[in-house]
Design an enzyme around this catalytic site. Structure first.
Site, PDB file in Angstrom:
ATOM      1  N   HIS A  60      -0.763  -8.814  -1.330  1.00 24.74           N
ATOM      2  CA  HIS A  60       0.106  -7.713  -0.888  1.00 24.74           C
ATOM      3  C   HIS A  60       1.410  -8.241  -0.297  1.00 24.74           C
ATOM      4  O   HIS A  60       1.490  -8.556   0.893  1.00 24.74           O
ATOM      5  CB  HIS A  60      -0.639  -6.874   0.158  1.00 24.74           C
ATOM      6  CG  HIS A  60       0.006  -5.565   0.472  1.00 24.74           C
ATOM      7  ND1 HIS A  60      -0.718  -4.413   0.693  1.00 24.74           N
ATOM      8  CD2 HIS A  60       1.295  -5.193   0.602  1.00 24.74           C
ATOM      9  CE1 HIS A  60       0.097  -3.412   0.946  1.00 24.74           C
ATOM     10  NE2 HIS A  60       1.335  -3.870   0.908  1.00 24.74           N
ATOM     11  N   HIS A  62       5.936  -7.713  -0.480  1.00 19.70           N
ATOM     12  CA  HIS A  62       7.106  -6.957  -0.938  1.00 19.70           C
ATOM     13  C   HIS A  62       8.262  -7.952  -1.032  1.00 19.70           C
ATOM     14  O   HIS A  62       8.886  -8.259  -0.026  1.00 19.70           O
ATOM     15  CB  HIS A  62       7.451  -5.846   0.062  1.00 19.70           C
ATOM     16  CG  HIS A  62       6.365  -4.827   0.254  1.00 19.70           C
ATOM     17  ND1 HIS A  62       6.307  -3.664  -0.473  1.00 19.70           N
ATOM     18  CD2 HIS A  62       5.281  -4.807   1.083  1.00 19.70           C
ATOM     19  CE1 HIS A  62       5.243  -2.954  -0.094  1.00 19.70           C
ATOM     20  NE2 HIS A  62       4.602  -3.630   0.852  1.00 19.70           N
ATOM     21  N   PHE A  63       8.502  -8.471  -2.225  1.00 18.81           N
ATOM     22  CA  PHE A  63       9.574  -9.464  -2.378  1.00 18.81           C
ATOM     23  C   PHE A  63      10.924  -8.819  -2.694  1.00 18.81           C
ATOM     24  O   PHE A  63      11.910  -9.497  -2.928  1.00 18.81           O
ATOM     25  CB  PHE A  63       9.185 -10.531  -3.421  1.00 18.81           C
ATOM     26  CG  PHE A  63       8.334 -11.651  -2.842  1.00 18.81           C
ATOM     27  CD1 PHE A  63       7.952 -11.660  -1.506  1.00 18.81           C
ATOM     28  CD2 PHE A  63       7.935 -12.726  -3.641  1.00 18.81           C
ATOM     29  CE1 PHE A  63       7.185 -12.698  -0.968  1.00 18.81           C
ATOM     30  CE2 PHE A  63       7.176 -13.774  -3.112  1.00 18.81           C
ATOM     31  CZ  PHE A  63       6.800 -13.756  -1.781  1.00 18.81           C
ATOM     32  N   ARG A  64      10.968  -7.490  -2.726  1.00 21.37           N
ATOM     33  CA  ARG A  64      12.210  -6.711  -2.614  1.00 21.37           C
ATOM     34  C   ARG A  64      13.152  -6.719  -3.809  1.00 21.37           C
ATOM     35  O   ARG A  64      14.186  -6.069  -3.760  1.00 21.37           O
ATOM     36  CB  ARG A  64      13.007  -7.145  -1.370  1.00 21.37           C
ATOM     37  CG  ARG A  64      12.260  -7.059  -0.048  1.00 21.37           C
ATOM     38  CD  ARG A  64      11.822  -5.655   0.253  1.00 21.37           C
ATOM     39  NE  ARG A  64      11.375  -5.491   1.641  1.00 21.37           N
ATOM     40  CZ  ARG A  64      10.535  -4.531   2.025  1.00 21.37           C
ATOM     41  NH1 ARG A  64      10.052  -3.669   1.139  1.00 21.37           N
ATOM     42  NH2 ARG A  64      10.178  -4.416   3.283  1.00 21.37           N
ATOM     43  N   HIS A 237      -3.995  -2.877   3.824  1.00 19.09           N
ATOM     44  CA  HIS A 237      -3.655  -2.990   5.260  1.00 19.09           C
ATOM     45  C   HIS A 237      -4.439  -2.037   6.182  1.00 19.09           C
ATOM     46  O   HIS A 237      -3.848  -1.240   6.903  1.00 19.09           O
ATOM     47  CB  HIS A 237      -2.157  -2.862   5.496  1.00 19.09           C
ATOM     48  CG  HIS A 237      -1.436  -1.763   4.738  1.00 19.09           C
ATOM     49  ND1 HIS A 237      -1.896  -0.475   4.667  1.00 19.09           N
ATOM     50  CD2 HIS A 237      -0.277  -1.781   4.026  1.00 19.09           C
ATOM     51  CE1 HIS A 237      -1.052   0.253   3.957  1.00 19.09           C
ATOM     52  NE2 HIS A 237      -0.064  -0.518   3.548  1.00 19.09           N
ATOM     53  N   ASP A 305       0.978  -7.949   3.541  1.00 19.21           N
ATOM     54  CA  ASP A 305       1.947  -6.849   3.551  1.00 19.21           C
ATOM     55  C   ASP A 305       3.313  -7.380   3.997  1.00 19.21           C
ATOM     56  O   ASP A 305       4.026  -6.722   4.763  1.00 19.21           O
ATOM     57  CB  ASP A 305       1.472  -5.702   4.447  1.00 19.21           C
ATOM     58  CG  ASP A 305       2.260  -4.417   4.218  1.00 19.21           C
ATOM     59  OD1 ASP A 305       3.020  -4.346   3.230  1.00 19.21           O
ATOM     60  OD2 ASP A 305       2.121  -3.490   5.037  1.00 19.21           O
ATOM     61  N   HIS A 309      12.662  -7.099   6.507  1.00 19.94           N
ATOM     62  CA  HIS A 309      13.907  -6.332   6.667  1.00 19.94           C
ATOM     63  C   HIS A 309      14.825  -7.220   7.501  1.00 19.94           C
ATOM     64  O   HIS A 309      14.343  -8.044   8.287  1.00 19.94           O
ATOM     65  CB  HIS A 309      13.658  -5.028   7.414  1.00 19.94           C
ATOM     66  CG  HIS A 309      12.705  -4.098   6.726  1.00 19.94           C
ATOM     67  ND1 HIS A 309      13.064  -3.319   5.649  1.00 19.94           N
ATOM     68  CD2 HIS A 309      11.389  -3.835   6.953  1.00 19.94           C
ATOM     69  CE1 HIS A 309      12.013  -2.600   5.252  1.00 19.94           C
ATOM     70  NE2 HIS A 309      10.988  -2.910   6.017  1.00 19.94           N
TER      71      HIS A 309
HETATM   72  N1  LIG Z   1       4.116  -1.691   5.703  1.00 14.81           N
HETATM   73  C1  LIG Z   1       5.341  -1.305   5.987  1.00 14.81           C
HETATM   74  O1  LIG Z   1       5.583  -0.893   7.113  1.00 14.81           O
HETATM   75  N2  LIG Z   1       6.346  -1.363   5.081  1.00 14.81           N
HETATM   76  C2  LIG Z   1       6.252  -1.726   3.707  1.00 14.81           C
HETATM   77  C3  LIG Z   1       5.680  -0.626   2.863  1.00 14.81           C
HETATM   78  C4  LIG Z   1       4.197  -0.435   3.054  1.00 14.81           C
HETATM   79  O2  LIG Z   1       3.402  -1.320   2.755  1.00 14.81           O
HETATM   80  O3  LIG Z   1       3.794   0.634   3.501  1.00 14.81           O
HETATM   81  C5  LIG Z   1       7.663  -2.072   3.197  1.00 14.81           C
HETATM   82  O4  LIG Z   1       7.808  -2.215   1.985  1.00 14.81           O
HETATM   83  O5  LIG Z   1       8.584  -2.221   4.009  1.00 14.81           O
HETATM   84 ZN   LIG Z   2       1.638   0.231   2.611  1.00  8.59          ZN
HETATM   85 ZN   LIG Z   3       2.868  -2.807   1.575  1.00  6.72          ZN
END
Ligand SMILES: NC(=O)N[C@@H](CC(=O)O)C(=O)O
Ligand SMILES: [Zn+2]
Ligand SMILES: [Zn+2]
Length: 440
Positions: A60, A62-64, A237, A305, A309
């Site tokens: 899990h 998020h490499f954006r 998560h 996760d 940011h």
């Molecule tokens: N977990 C988060 O708070 N943010 C995640 C999105 C997600 O997994 O819900 C994101 O992409 O910023």
């Molecule tokens: Zn999520």
């Molecule tokens: Zn996520």
């Protein structure tokens, strides 16, 4: 290239010689039985006193990219992964465009060509999703499917969720679910929240707003829908013991993040809006209950996760700051510190971040140091802990919610036999972009 690792201690305590030929673990033999000449090795690494672990699979991240490369990209994210002993990452669909069509999967796969580590690409679900084209592509899993809005506002209605789960079941694909029910959020809790920004903001209101009940209810709903269509449901998560126990009772799998394992509402005074994420941090009591379930095997896997940011974005009021914290580089190091202090066994850590994610998501040839598997390997010295510093990490975001914590970072990370990260000797060295799609 053939490399012989001698006298390496494996996660289960066995001391072995491990021979890597090309991209594969060719031999795992009793210590002292393979020598450099016999094995015809180009290089020998003396691992006396070190542990050799399977590379972690972070199910899990998020490499954006595409869309938010100012926060992270496949190059920086995968360097951060390699430096943290993660050799496979699974990217989530809340990018721009969202990964809900076959074309979007193709575009992301091309960008992931910059990755130093292997990867999977998840397909997401929105009103605009194109399931036929999505399932033609080698997607890793369906998900994360958002039952409530989070970063990217991809929350969906109940009917669409049921359709998507039925389709995934027919395609024999696991569904990873972001389980929160916005109908059970406590909106009044946010109204009174302070107007400070960044680390001065009162972000406890976020935890009061996105209630534990909202998670438990959504987990129950996801499990009911999953049972109706006999789908494999994986709860992402999970932040509460209630959610974890419900998933286990229904035969579903679940993951816990390092932040829900190591941080609680008590840390929010220090973290401010840098500690805002979905689901939010919970009470110290719930955190301890989550930790117990990770230690005793109730929780299937730990996944980060990783949701970077920028500092500037996080430095906002509790209502305006984006949700999410980075974590791909600090997951294995923090878990190894628990091995040092005796709260987790090394085998448990191996299962949580490597062996079990490989099983749940059916990733062939990864997750264990076994003959014939990919040479995804991490060399660590459990006697060598140091403090986590955001400045030392490699994510583009440049900060961490775990600043100052003790952790054990890798000395060396191999991805299919290629050096991805090497911190032996002076300085650090990164490898090339050898990452491949594990489903392609
Ligand atoms: N977990 C988060 O708070 N943010 C995640 C999105 C997600 O997994 O819900 C994101 O992409 O910023
Ligand atoms: Zn999520
Ligand atoms: Zn996520």
């Amino acid at each position: 290239m053939t490399t012989l690792f001698t006298n390496a201690t494996l996660a289960d305590g066995r001391v072995r010689d491990v021979l890597v030929e090309g991209e594969t673990i060719a031999r795992v033999a009793d210590a002292g039985t393979l020598d450099t000449a016999d094995a015809d090795a180009d290089e020998t690494v003396d691992c006396d006193g070190y542990h050799l672990l399977p590379g972690a699979i972070d199910a899990h991240v998020h490499f954006r990219e595409p869309g938010f490369a100012h926060k992270e990209d496949w190059h920086t994210g995968s360097r951060s992964a390699a430096a943290g002993g993660v050799t496979t990452v699974v990217d989530q669909p809340n990018t721009d465009p969202p990964t809900v069509t076959g074309e979007a999967v193709d575009e992301k796969a091309t960008l992931a060509g910059k990755s130093l580590v292997d990867f999977g690409i998840n397909g997401g679900v929105t009103e605009e999703w194109a399931p036929d084209s999505l399932f033609e592509r080698p997607i890793f899993a369906l998900g994360e499917v958002f039952l409530a809005d989070s970063t990217g506002d991809m929350g969906i209605e109940a009917d669409l969720f049921a359709d998507a789960v039925a389709r995934a079941a027919a395609e024999d694909t696991v569904v990873t679910v972001h389980a929160e029910d916005a109908g059970l959020f406590d909106r009044a809790a946010l109204e009174g929240a302070g107007d400070g920004t960044g680390r001065d903001a009162d972000v406890d209101a976020w935890s009061a707003f996105r209630t534990a009940e909202a998670e438990a209810a959504a987990v129950d709903r996801a499990l009911e829908v999953g049972a109706d269509s006999e789908a494999a449901i994986h709860i992402a998560h999970t932040s509460t013991p209630e959610g974890i126990d419900a998933a286990g009772a229904a035969g579903a799998t679940c993951e816990v993040t390092p932040h829900h394992l190591f941080l609680s509402r008590e840390n929010l005074d220090d973290l401010g809006t840098f500690g805002r994420m979905n689901p939010p941090l919970r009470s110290e009591q719930r955190r301890e209950a989550v930790f117990e379930r990770v230690a005793d095997g109730t929780v299937d896997i730990v996944a980060t996760d990783h949701a970077p940011h920028t500092r500037a974005e996080k430095d906002a009021t509790v209502r305006d700051a984006p949700s999410g914290v980075p974590g791909v580089e600090t997951m294995l190091p923090l878990l190894l510190q628990e091995v040092r202090t005796g709260t987790l066994t090394l085998e448990r850590v191996r299962d949580l971040v490597a062996a079990t994610p490989a099983e749940i998501f059916d990733v062939a040839g990864k997750g264990r140091v076994d003959e014939g598997n990919d040479a995804d390997l991490v060399l660590v010295d459990l006697d060598d802990a140091r403090e986590i510093r955001g400045d030392d990490l490699h994510s583009k975001c440049g900060w961490t919610p775990f600043e100052g914590r003790e952790a054990v970072f890798p000395e060396l990370t191999l991805v299919r036999g290629h050096v991805a990260y090497d911190a032996r000797g002076d300085g650090e060295r990164f490898g090339d972009a050898v990452g491949e799609n594990v489903r392609a």
